[in-house]
Design a protein around this motif. Sequence first.
Motif, PDB file in Angstrom:
ATOM      1  N   SER A   1      -7.150  -5.103   8.984  1.00 25.99           N
ATOM      2  CA  SER A   1      -6.230  -4.882  10.101  1.00 25.99           C
ATOM      3  C   SER A   1      -6.127  -3.385  10.327  1.00 25.99           C
ATOM      4  CB  SER A   1      -4.846  -5.474   9.806  1.00 25.99           C
ATOM      5  OG  SER A   1      -4.049  -4.582   9.058  1.00 25.99           O
ATOM      6  N   PRO A   2      -5.876  -2.963  11.555  1.00 28.21           N
ATOM      7  CA  PRO A   2      -5.794  -1.528  11.814  1.00 28.21           C
ATOM      8  C   PRO A   2      -4.621  -0.874  11.074  1.00 28.21           C
ATOM      9  CG  PRO A   2      -5.205  -2.772  13.783  1.00 28.21           C
ATOM     10  CD  PRO A   2      -5.719  -3.749  12.777  1.00 28.21           C
ATOM     11  N   ASP A   3      -3.544  -1.611  10.868  1.00 28.71           N
ATOM     12  CA  ASP A   3      -2.409  -1.039  10.143  1.00 28.71           C
ATOM     13  C   ASP A   3      -2.742  -0.828   8.668  1.00 28.71           C
ATOM     14  OD1 ASP A   3      -0.763  -0.921  12.417  1.00 28.71           O
ATOM     15  OD2 ASP A   3      -0.094  -2.984  12.125  1.00 28.71           O
ATOM     16  N   GLU A   4      -3.413  -1.794   8.063  1.00 26.20           N
ATOM     17  CA  GLU A   4      -3.851  -1.614   6.673  1.00 26.20           C
ATOM     18  C   GLU A   4      -4.825  -0.453   6.577  1.00 26.20           C
ATOM     19  OE1 GLU A   4      -5.138  -4.784   4.081  1.00 26.20           O
ATOM     20  OE2 GLU A   4      -3.813  -6.188   5.121  1.00 26.20           O
ATOM     21  N   TRP A   5      -5.740  -0.376   7.524  1.00 25.00           N
ATOM     22  CA  TRP A   5      -6.692   0.731   7.529  1.00 25.00           C
ATOM     23  C   TRP A   5      -5.964   2.064   7.624  1.00 25.00           C
ATOM     24  CZ3 TRP A   5     -12.008   1.543   9.913  1.00 25.00           C
ATOM     25  CH2 TRP A   5     -12.951   0.702   9.308  1.00 25.00           C
ATOM     26  N   ALA A   6      -4.981   2.140   8.501  1.00 21.94           N
ATOM     27  CA  ALA A   6      -4.253   3.395   8.688  1.00 21.94           C
ATOM     28  C   ALA A   6      -3.620   3.851   7.386  1.00 21.94           C
ATOM     29  CB  ALA A   6      -3.188   3.230   9.773  1.00 21.94           C
ATOM     30  N   ILE A   7      -2.978   2.947   6.674  1.00 19.11           N
ATOM     31  CA  ILE A   7      -2.317   3.332   5.425  1.00 19.11           C
ATOM     32  C   ILE A   7      -3.335   3.568   4.319  1.00 19.11           C
ATOM     33  CG2 ILE A   7      -0.592   2.647   3.706  1.00 19.11           C
ATOM     34  CD1 ILE A   7       0.366   3.508   6.599  1.00 19.11           C
ATOM     35  N   ALA A   8      -4.392   2.791   4.292  1.00 22.76           N
ATOM     36  CA  ALA A   8      -5.452   3.043   3.310  1.00 22.76           C
ATOM     37  C   ALA A   8      -6.070   4.421   3.541  1.00 22.76           C
ATOM     38  CB  ALA A   8      -6.516   1.945   3.389  1.00 22.76           C
ATOM     39  N   MET A   9      -6.314   4.764   4.801  1.00 23.33           N
ATOM     40  CA  MET A   9      -6.881   6.070   5.121  1.00 23.33           C
ATOM     41  C   MET A   9      -5.893   7.178   4.756  1.00 23.33           C
ATOM     42  SD  MET A   9      -8.763   5.072   8.690  1.00 23.33           S
ATOM     43  CE  MET A   9      -9.600   6.604   9.025  1.00 23.33           C
ATOM     44  N   ARG A  10      -4.629   6.972   5.070  1.00 25.34           N
ATOM     45  CA  ARG A  10      -3.610   7.970   4.714  1.00 25.34           C
ATOM     46  C   ARG A  10      -3.554   8.167   3.208  1.00 25.34           C
ATOM     47  NH1 ARG A  10       2.524   6.665   3.961  1.00 25.34           N
ATOM     48  NH2 ARG A  10       1.423   5.599   2.300  1.00 25.34           N
ATOM     49  N   ASN A  11      -3.532   7.066   2.457  1.00 18.69           N
ATOM     50  CA  ASN A  11      -3.469   7.166   0.999  1.00 18.69           C
ATOM     51  C   ASN A  11      -4.683   7.906   0.445  1.00 18.69           C
ATOM     52  OD1 ASN A  11      -1.096   5.734   1.148  1.00 18.69           O
ATOM     53  ND2 ASN A  11      -1.878   3.908   0.130  1.00 18.69           N
ATOM     54  N   LEU A  12      -5.845   7.557   0.948  1.00 13.66           N
ATOM     55  CA  LEU A  12      -7.075   8.199   0.475  1.00 13.66           C
ATOM     56  C   LEU A  12      -7.065   9.688   0.809  1.00 13.66           C
ATOM     57  CD1 LEU A  12      -9.649   7.355  -1.006  1.00 13.66           C
ATOM     58  CD2 LEU A  12     -10.704   6.966   1.218  1.00 13.66           C
ATOM     59  N   ALA A  13      -6.629  10.029   2.009  1.00 16.51           N
ATOM     60  CA  ALA A  13      -6.582  11.433   2.423  1.00 16.51           C
ATOM     61  C   ALA A  13      -5.595  12.232   1.582  1.00 16.51           C
ATOM     62  CB  ALA A  13      -6.213  11.531   3.901  1.00 16.51           C
TER      63      ALA A  13
ATOM     64  N   CYS B   1      -2.970   1.852  14.171  1.00 10.04           N
ATOM     65  CA  CYS B   1      -4.278   2.258  14.689  1.00 10.04           C
ATOM     66  C   CYS B   1      -4.188   3.650  15.304  1.00 10.04           C
ATOM     67  CB  CYS B   1      -4.760   1.238  15.723  1.00 10.04           C
ATOM     68  SG  CYS B   1      -6.355   1.607  16.461  1.00 10.04           S
ATOM     69  N   LEU B   2      -3.147   3.884  16.082  1.00  6.17           N
ATOM     70  CA  LEU B   2      -2.979   5.182  16.732  1.00  6.17           C
ATOM     71  C   LEU B   2      -2.655   6.283  15.718  1.00  6.17           C
ATOM     72  CD1 LEU B   2      -1.009   3.945  19.856  1.00  6.17           C
ATOM     73  CD2 LEU B   2      -3.459   4.521  19.716  1.00  6.17           C
ATOM     74  N   GLU B   3      -1.883   5.952  14.696  1.00  2.00           N
ATOM     75  CA  GLU B   3      -1.584   6.922  13.639  1.00  2.00           C
ATOM     76  C   GLU B   3      -2.852   7.326  12.895  1.00  2.00           C
ATOM     77  OE1 GLU B   3       1.116   8.577  12.801  1.00  2.00           O
ATOM     78  OE2 GLU B   3       2.618   7.540  14.002  1.00  2.00           O
ATOM     79  N   ALA B   4      -3.805   6.424  12.787  1.00  2.00           N
ATOM     80  CA  ALA B   4      -5.043   6.695  12.053  1.00  2.00           C
ATOM     81  C   ALA B   4      -5.876   7.796  12.723  1.00  2.00           C
ATOM     82  CB  ALA B   4      -5.863   5.415  11.902  1.00  2.00           C
ATOM     83  N   PHE B   5      -5.615   8.099  13.981  1.00  2.00           N
ATOM     84  CA  PHE B   5      -6.325   9.191  14.654  1.00  2.00           C
ATOM     85  C   PHE B   5      -6.067  10.522  13.926  1.00  2.00           C
ATOM     86  CE2 PHE B   5      -7.056   6.080  17.725  1.00  2.00           C
ATOM     87  CZ  PHE B   5      -7.729   6.555  18.844  1.00  2.00           C
ATOM     88  N   ASP B   6      -4.933  10.622  13.222  1.00  2.00           N
ATOM     89  CA  ASP B   6      -4.616  11.848  12.481  1.00  2.00           C
ATOM     90  C   ASP B   6      -5.658  12.159  11.411  1.00  2.00           C
ATOM     91  OD1 ASP B   6      -2.348  12.229  13.987  1.00  2.00           O
ATOM     92  OD2 ASP B   6      -0.967  11.475  12.454  1.00  2.00           O
TER      93      ASP B   6
ATOM     94  N   ALA C   1      -7.581   1.598  -1.540  1.00  2.00           N
ATOM     95  CA  ALA C   1      -7.878   2.120  -0.204  1.00  2.00           C
ATOM     96  C   ALA C   1      -9.368   2.013   0.089  1.00  2.00           C
ATOM     97  CB  ALA C   1      -7.408   3.568  -0.096  1.00  2.00           C
ATOM     98  N   ARG C   2     -10.181   2.385  -0.874  1.00  2.00           N
ATOM     99  CA  ARG C   2     -11.635   2.275  -0.694  1.00  2.00           C
ATOM    100  C   ARG C   2     -12.051   0.824  -0.428  1.00  2.00           C
ATOM    101  NH1 ARG C   2     -12.637   5.728  -6.032  1.00  2.00           N
ATOM    102  NH2 ARG C   2     -12.535   7.834  -5.174  1.00  2.00           N
ATOM    103  N   VAL C   3     -11.456  -0.106  -1.161  1.00  2.00           N
ATOM    104  CA  VAL C   3     -11.782  -1.529  -0.994  1.00  2.00           C
ATOM    105  C   VAL C   3     -11.378  -2.016   0.394  1.00  2.00           C
ATOM    106  CG1 VAL C   3     -11.234  -3.858  -1.814  1.00  2.00           C
ATOM    107  CG2 VAL C   3     -11.707  -2.037  -3.462  1.00  2.00           C
TER     108      VAL C   3
ATOM    109  N   LEU D   1       0.826  -1.211   0.000  1.00  2.00           N
ATOM    110  CA  LEU D   1       0.000   0.000   0.000  1.00  2.00           C
ATOM    111  C   LEU D   1       0.860   1.261   0.000  1.00  2.00           C
ATOM    112  CD1 LEU D   1      -2.749  -1.086   2.541  1.00  2.00           C
ATOM    113  CD2 LEU D   1      -3.055  -0.680   0.084  1.00  2.00           C
ATOM    114  N   ASP D   2       1.922   1.236   0.776  1.00  2.00           N
ATOM    115  CA  ASP D   2       2.829   2.373   0.819  1.00  2.00           C
ATOM    116  C   ASP D   2       3.527   2.565  -0.528  1.00  2.00           C
ATOM    117  OD1 ASP D   2       4.117   4.523   2.302  1.00  2.00           O
ATOM    118  OD2 ASP D   2       5.932   3.301   2.223  1.00  2.00           O
ATOM    119  N   MET D   3       4.004   1.479  -1.113  1.00  2.00           N
ATOM    120  CA  MET D   3       4.704   1.566  -2.394  1.00  2.00           C
ATOM    121  C   MET D   3       3.761   2.011  -3.509  1.00  2.00           C
ATOM    122  SD  MET D   3       7.798   1.154  -1.782  1.00  2.00           S
ATOM    123  CE  MET D   3       8.277   1.335  -3.471  1.00  2.00           C
ATOM    124  N   LEU D   4       2.522   1.541  -3.479  1.00  2.00           N
ATOM    125  CA  LEU D   4       1.564   1.949  -4.500  1.00  2.00           C
ATOM    126  C   LEU D   4       1.372   3.458  -4.468  1.00  2.00           C
ATOM    127  CD1 LEU D   4      -0.371   1.194  -6.770  1.00  2.00           C
ATOM    128  CD2 LEU D   4      -2.121   0.765  -5.029  1.00  2.00           C
ATOM    129  N   PHE D   5       1.259   4.010  -3.276  1.00  2.00           N
ATOM    130  CA  PHE D   5       1.108   5.461  -3.170  1.00  2.00           C
ATOM    131  C   PHE D   5       2.339   6.178  -3.726  1.00  2.00           C
ATOM    132  CE2 PHE D   5       1.664   9.557  -1.190  1.00  2.00           C
ATOM    133  CZ  PHE D   5       0.456  10.155  -1.469  1.00  2.00           C
TER     134      PHE D   5
END
Length: 168
Positions: free
Chosen positions: A69-81, A114-119, A60-62, A45-49
Amino acid sequence: MDVREAREWILQQLTAGEDAATSLDLKIGDDQNLAALPSFRVFLLDMLFLVDPAASVEPARVILQSESSPDEWAIAMRNLARASTEPVDNALLREKSAQLLRNAGWLKNPTSGCLEAFDVIVHTRNTSLTPDLLRLCDDRDQKAARHASFLTLDRLVQANPKDTLTML
């Protein structure tokens, strides 16, 4: 690989769904890119971005449609944002931030992702989550989530003082 080949290979790997854990906690570097990756899928996910930010939006939407997983969610949310300016994606980020805050399993022993996703709450200026953040601030059993909630409220006040203070 050129950009097209790299993008296609990464998308194939993500679609395959296979993963492998590392012994690392997710860590965001000074450049807002990942400095440590907890799994192969998070790496993808990081490399794709990095390879093609626009191509990172749909995966990310998918990912955000299931609680992988919360880590996948965090990076998906970051990428989408970072990659989308669509109002529908901002609404999705707000919805998924609320879902994350209400996921007792993820918050009981939160990963660094998970904690990073609070951003994302601050990024979307989601003051409607103020009551959830306050609830977590009062939970003495969840120290990491409590601390992340406090920091998020502080940053929300700075980003959107009127609405946040009204909610408080």
